[in-house]
Design a protein around this motif. Structure first.
Motif, short mmCIF file in Angstrom:
data_model
loop_
_atom_site.label_atom_id
_atom_site.label_comp_id
_atom_site.label_asym_id
_atom_site.label_seq_id
_atom_site.Cartn_x
_atom_site.Cartn_y
_atom_site.Cartn_z
N PRO A 95 0.82 -1.22 0.00
CA PRO A 95 0.00 0.00 0.00
C PRO A 95 0.86 1.27 0.00
O PRO A 95 2.00 1.28 0.48
N THR A 96 0.31 2.34 -0.55
CA THR A 96 0.96 3.64 -0.46
C THR A 96 0.79 4.23 0.94
O THR A 96 0.01 3.72 1.73
N LEU A 100 7.50 3.64 3.01
CA LEU A 100 8.55 2.97 2.24
C LEU A 100 8.96 3.74 0.99
O LEU A 100 9.65 3.20 0.14
N GLY A 101 8.53 4.98 0.87
CA GLY A 101 8.97 5.82 -0.25
C GLY A 101 8.20 5.57 -1.54
O GLY A 101 8.77 5.66 -2.63
N SER A 102 6.91 5.30 -1.45
CA SER A 102 6.13 4.91 -2.63
C SER A 102 5.99 6.03 -3.66
O SER A 102 6.07 5.79 -4.86
N ASP A 196 0.11 10.87 5.94
CA ASP A 196 0.64 11.79 4.94
C ASP A 196 2.05 12.18 5.36
O ASP A 196 2.24 12.97 6.29
N SER A 197 3.06 11.62 4.69
CA SER A 197 4.45 11.84 5.09
C SER A 197 4.85 13.31 5.00
O SER A 197 5.64 13.81 5.81
N GLY A 284 2.67 6.34 11.23
CA GLY A 284 2.03 5.09 10.85
C GLY A 284 2.96 4.29 9.98
O GLY A 284 4.17 4.46 10.01
N GLY A 285 2.40 3.40 9.17
CA GLY A 285 3.22 2.59 8.29
C GLY A 285 3.81 1.37 8.99
O GLY A 285 3.12 0.69 9.75
#
Length: 325
Positions: A95-96, A100-102, A196-197, A284-285
């Protein structure tokens, strides 16, 4: 049709020092790793059509490039002055918005497709810079340089950025002891929270006067991590990750939450889970966790219905898989 394959990344140490408010004052230094999880981008010219056909998390037909809803796709096409009508589609193995830098992987993959399509004479450094400008300047997604670099270069990579933005990239030789500890004692454990990074990173910029010392401390962990990897000392790596996490939580209130903290503490109650840190910008993530016994640890996670990801090192950066034009 042109298809690119671009890896995601895991920051091992020094993550966040590549944000401009930090490296322009204290220089950046970090260690990052590409893994065998990917975003695939396909590109095909629509020679007898008047519409762009864009397939990302949604599907869209539009005759004007300005109307493309995906900011990243739209601004990448505009950056390279693309006039042809194209069918662009993206596919991801994870998932985005999971740390992980998507976004960077997708932009890097799209640029490499356009490079092949238009026969652009651009090298790795120019691709990395273009992706940075598109994300950070054109789309206003605040963040650093790490994601673009690792997606393009792959491997286990040391990155340093000087105050005047000179970037040095060094891919490390992956010895068998390093490969074994990463692939046998590391797990990605999903918090089941997306974020939202850009907003998390921006919240740190707004507190930069108060958090520089914590980033100094995070940067100081680079050499201990490399030493522990070379010595195959997973106990030391777990301790370093725990220390990193203690610093990272002080950067912003958006980095973590009570639920994430409780989730992390419950994991550590089992002796198989030695220590870890939330990766990416936070909020998150995934938690990058060092485990004593991978088989036992994954069995525990399955019983608790906790999602996790095993991974291997990806030594290659973004590449073209097919060109059927």
């Amino acid at each position: 049709m042109i298809v690119s394959k671009t890896p995601y990344r895991i920051p091992l140490s020094g993550g966040g020092t590549d944000l401009d408010f930090y490296y322009k004052k204290n220089n950046a230094s970090l260690l990052s790793l590409a893994i065998n999880q990917y975003v695939f981008v396909s590109l095909l010219e629509r020679k007898i059509d008047d519409n762009y056909f864009i397939q990302t998390s949604s599907t869209q037909f539009t005759s004007k490039i300005e109307n493309i809803k995906s900011d990243l796709v739209r601004e990448t096409l505009k950056y390279f002055n693309i006039k042809e009508k194209l069918h662009i589609a993206t596919y991801a193995t994870i998932p985005t918005r999971t740390g992980l830098g998507s976004s960077s992987a997708m932009v890097i993959g799209l640029i490499n497709c356009l490079k092949k399509f238009k026969n652009l004479k651009i090298n790795d450094n120019q691709i990395i810079k273009a992706a940075y400008i598109i994300e950070r300047k054109k789309c206003n997604l605040y963040g650093g340089w790490q994601d673009q670099i690792i997606s393009q270069k792959g491997g286990l990579t040391q990155i340093s950025i000087s105050k005047d933005q000179k970037i040095r990239i060094k891919k490390l030789t992956i010895k068998s002891n390093i490969k074994n500890i990463i692939e046998n004692n590391f797990l990605l454990i999903y918090t089941d929270v997306k974020r939202d990074s850009s907003k998390v990173a921006l919240s740190q910029k707004n507190r930069k006067k108060h958090i520089m010392k914590y980033y100094d401390a995070i940067k100081s962990l680079n050499k201990p991590v490399i030493s522990a990897l070379n010595n195959k000392n997973y106990n030391n790596i777990a301790k370093i990750f725990n220390l990193h996490w203690s610093y990272k939580k002080k950067l912003s209130s958006k980095i973590t939450s009570n639920n994430i903290n409780d989730f992390y503490r419950k994991l550590l109650k089992n002796p198989n889970f030695l220590g870890g840190k939330l990766i990416g910008s936070g909020g998150g993530g995934f938690i990058l966790m060092v485990v004593k016994n991978k088989k036992k640890s994954t069995s525990i996670l399955r019983k608790r219905k906790i999602k996790y990801l095993e991974f291997k090192i990806e030594n290659n950066g973004s590449k073209i898989l097919r060109n059927w034009l």
